[in-house]
Motif scaffolding. Structure first.
Motif, PDB file in Angstrom:
ATOM      1  N   CYS A 101      40.023  27.871  44.344  1.00 15.93           N
ATOM      2  CA  CYS A 101      40.403  28.323  42.997  1.00 15.93           C
ATOM      3  C   CYS A 101      39.225  28.144  42.050  1.00 15.93           C
ATOM      4  N   TRP A 102      38.635  29.251  41.637  1.00 19.43           N
ATOM      5  CA  TRP A 102      37.439  29.202  40.810  1.00 19.43           C
ATOM      6  C   TRP A 102      37.746  28.927  39.340  1.00 19.43           C
ATOM      7  N   ASN A 103      39.034  28.806  38.982  1.00 23.19           N
ATOM      8  CA  ASN A 103      39.372  28.486  37.598  1.00 23.19           C
ATOM      9  C   ASN A 103      38.778  27.148  37.180  1.00 23.19           C
ATOM     10  N   TYR A 104      38.702  26.216  38.165  1.00 26.01           N
ATOM     11  CA  TYR A 104      38.128  24.907  37.856  1.00 26.01           C
ATOM     12  C   TYR A 104      36.679  25.050  37.418  1.00 26.01           C
ATOM     13  N   VAL A 105      35.919  25.839  38.170  1.00 30.56           N
ATOM     14  CA  VAL A 105      34.501  26.027  37.843  1.00 30.56           C
ATOM     15  C   VAL A 105      34.361  26.667  36.470  1.00 30.56           C
ATOM     16  N   ALA A 106      35.209  27.660  36.204  1.00 32.47           N
ATOM     17  CA  ALA A 106      35.149  28.355  34.914  1.00 32.47           C
ATOM     18  C   ALA A 106      35.405  27.391  33.753  1.00 32.47           C
ATOM     19  N   GLU A 107      36.369  26.482  33.955  1.00 29.85           N
ATOM     20  CA  GLU A 107      36.714  25.548  32.884  1.00 29.85           C
ATOM     21  C   GLU A 107      35.720  24.399  32.783  1.00 29.85           C
ATOM     22  N   LEU A 133      29.205  36.393  42.087  1.00 28.34           N
ATOM     23  CA  LEU A 133      29.909  36.755  40.852  1.00 28.34           C
ATOM     24  C   LEU A 133      31.095  37.665  41.144  1.00 28.34           C
ATOM     25  N   LEU A 134      30.920  38.584  42.079  1.00 23.98           N
ATOM     26  CA  LEU A 134      32.027  39.460  42.475  1.00 23.98           C
ATOM     27  C   LEU A 134      33.180  38.655  43.068  1.00 23.98           C
ATOM     28  N   GLU A 135      32.836  37.698  43.952  1.00 26.05           N
ATOM     29  CA  GLU A 135      33.867  36.877  44.584  1.00 26.05           C
ATOM     30  C   GLU A 135      34.617  36.048  43.539  1.00 26.05           C
ATOM     31  N   ILE A 136      33.869  35.451  42.621  1.00 26.87           N
ATOM     32  CA  ILE A 136      34.480  34.572  41.630  1.00 26.87           C
ATOM     33  C   ILE A 136      35.360  35.355  40.661  1.00 26.87           C
ATOM     34  N   THR A 137      34.833  36.456  40.127  1.00 30.56           N
ATOM     35  CA  THR A 137      35.594  37.226  39.130  1.00 30.56           C
ATOM     36  C   THR A 137      36.778  37.961  39.747  1.00 30.56           C
ATOM     37  N   SER A 138      36.688  38.278  41.036  1.00 33.03           N
ATOM     38  CA  SER A 138      37.824  38.916  41.709  1.00 33.03           C
ATOM     39  C   SER A 138      39.002  37.962  41.808  1.00 33.03           C
ATOM     40  N   ALA A 139      38.695  36.680  41.932  1.00 35.54           N
ATOM     41  CA  ALA A 139      39.743  35.684  42.164  1.00 35.54           C
ATOM     42  C   ALA A 139      40.279  35.049  40.894  1.00 35.54           C
ATOM     43  N   SER A 140      39.583  35.225  39.780  1.00 37.18           N
ATOM     44  CA  SER A 140      39.970  34.469  38.586  1.00 37.18           C
ATOM     45  C   SER A 140      39.694  35.247  37.298  1.00 37.18           C
ATOM     46  N   ARG A 141      40.732  35.463  36.488  1.00 38.00           N
ATOM     47  CA  ARG A 141      40.562  36.142  35.200  1.00 38.00           C
ATOM     48  C   ARG A 141      39.757  35.264  34.231  1.00 38.00           C
ATOM     49  N   LYS A 142      39.977  33.947  34.309  1.00 39.57           N
ATOM     50  CA  LYS A 142      39.219  33.042  33.440  1.00 39.57           C
ATOM     51  C   LYS A 142      37.731  33.171  33.704  1.00 39.57           C
TER      52      LYS A 142
END
Length: 409
Positions: free
Chosen positions: A214-220, A250-259
């Motif tokens: 879950c890449w939301n953690y990285v985003a936050e 970046l494609l992998e991360i943004t595909s998985a997380s709107r944040k």
């Protein structure tokens, strides 16, 4: 390596690759004896100096098989000996590295051993607990600065880790790799490390991205700086391999997380991507357009895109100029903008920058090169805004063939 005497050519004294026999019964390397006979025009046997009546040469298949077999066995022996020595050295380094004041040089030796080794050696590295040892070194990096005394060692550790694959079955290691402390350490290297270290970090992140992380953690937790670092690498025209991998990440991360998409926008990602698009090759162009498409699925992304003076022009120029995949992504971007961001200036820009003309050209293309959904979106754009565009003299006259009656009033 020393070779048996009878495996060597009597002329060149080198190991024979294509042994042949002449009339005296002596075997030579084909190239050497042919040169002796036909270049130097000699009429005697080089080894016995007997005069020759026949210059016929016959392949010595038996000796060739013996040579091939012997060389193969020697190569296996040398390899096994080398692997054994590498395993011993590797075990010694791993056993002492935590207390060693020379971690950087020790990690460099480990990296060299793994680079030269095969999959069996890398498997042995994992059995010896090498992955855990390297991760433990990386977890010591807690401060966001390259001035930390452990930073150089952590850069080398990231390089070692990149050489070793971790399978889905190794849940314990995967759990550590996806932990917050590890991600924090790797993010620090991504921001402050050298080119090689950054490449290693991105490669490791890509492996993590292939799981259900879950890449939301990285985003936050990592925030905008994490994405700024990735976009800086994407813009790097020298390290093209790192640039390509950063774009894929970046494609992998943004595909998985709107944040993650929102953080990418805040990091200035839209501006970077639009600037890179005109000069990008096919593969990079397709990925940039896919990333822009994901970003434009958010209202913040569409606003950032339309705020760039070259956004619409840069995307529309890729329609039917790169590949069907690029065309599909470009049309989807224009469709999203025209449906959800239809400001008057934006709608006019479609006409003035040639986007309308390209959409019409797309509809004229026959066959199944472009998916029907792509053409449906192009038609939808033209039908939605055709009424506005008709006011301008530069509006293509033949576009009316593709518009419904509702757009002509």
């Amino acid at each position: 390596m020393e070779f048996p005497h009878h495996f060597l050519c009597p002329i060149s004294l080198e190991l024979m690759e294509d042994p042949v026999i002449i009339s005296t019964g002596v075997t030579y390397e084909r190239r050497s004896i042919e040169k002796w006979f036909f270049t130097y025009r000699k009429k005697v046997c080089p080894a016995t100096m007997q005069s020759l009546d026949s210059f016929q040469i016959t392949p010595n298949h038996t000796l060739k098989r013996l040579i091939v077999t012997w060389v193969s066995h020697q190569s296996d022996f040398q390899k096994n000996l080398c692997d054994s020595r590498s395993e011993e050295e590797m075990s010694g380094i791993l056993g002492s590295i935590e207390s060693s004041p020379f971690k950087v040089s020790a990690l460099r030796k480990l990296r060299l051993i793994l680079e030269k080794g095969d999959d069996d050696l890398k498997t042995e590295f994992k059995k010896l607990g090498g992955v855990e040892v390297v991760i433990k070194i990386l977890l010591q990096l807690k401060f966001d600065s390259s001035e930390n005394s452990d930073f150089a060692a952590c850069e080398e550790a990231a390089g070692v880790l990149n050489l070793v694959s971790v399978s889905d079955k190794e849940q314990k290691i995967l759990g550590i790799l996806m932990g917050s402390e590890f991600m924090n350490s790797m993010s620090i290297i991504l921001r402050h490390g050298g080119a090689e270290a950054k490449f290693s970090v991105i490669s490791t992140f890509l492996r993590i991205a292939s799981t259900d992380y879950c890449w939301n953690y990285v985003a936050e937790k990592q925030g905008i700086d994490f994405f700024k670092s990735l976009f800086e690498i994407v813009s790097d025209e020298i390290s093209t391999k790192s640039s390509s991998r950063a774009l894929q990440l970046l494609l992998e991360i943004t595909s998985a997380s709107r944040k993650s998409r929102l953080k990418a926008i805040d990091a200035g990602g839209v501006f970077t991507l639009v600037e890179l698009l005109p000069d990008s090759g096919r593969s990079k162009c397709e990925r940039i357009l896919r990333l822009l498409k994901l970003i434009c699925e958010t209202s913040e992304g569409r606003t950032a895109f339309t705020d760039h003076a070259l956004g619409i022009a840069a995307v529309s120029k890729k329609i039917m100029n790169v590949s069907p995949a690029a065309t599909s992504a470009a049309v989807k971007i224009l469709w999203l903008i025209s449906n959800f961001q239809p400001r008057e200036r934006v709608v006019e820009e479609y006409l003035f920058c040639g986007a309308v003309k390209r959409l019409v050209a797309l509809l004229k293309v026959g066959g199944g090169v472009h998916h029907s959904m792509v053409k449906d979106r192009a038609t939808g754009i033209l039908m939605t805004h055709g009424r506005v565009w008709r006011r301008y003299p530069c509006f293509p006259a033949d576009v009316s063939n593709f518009l419904g009656r509702g757009s002509s009033t």
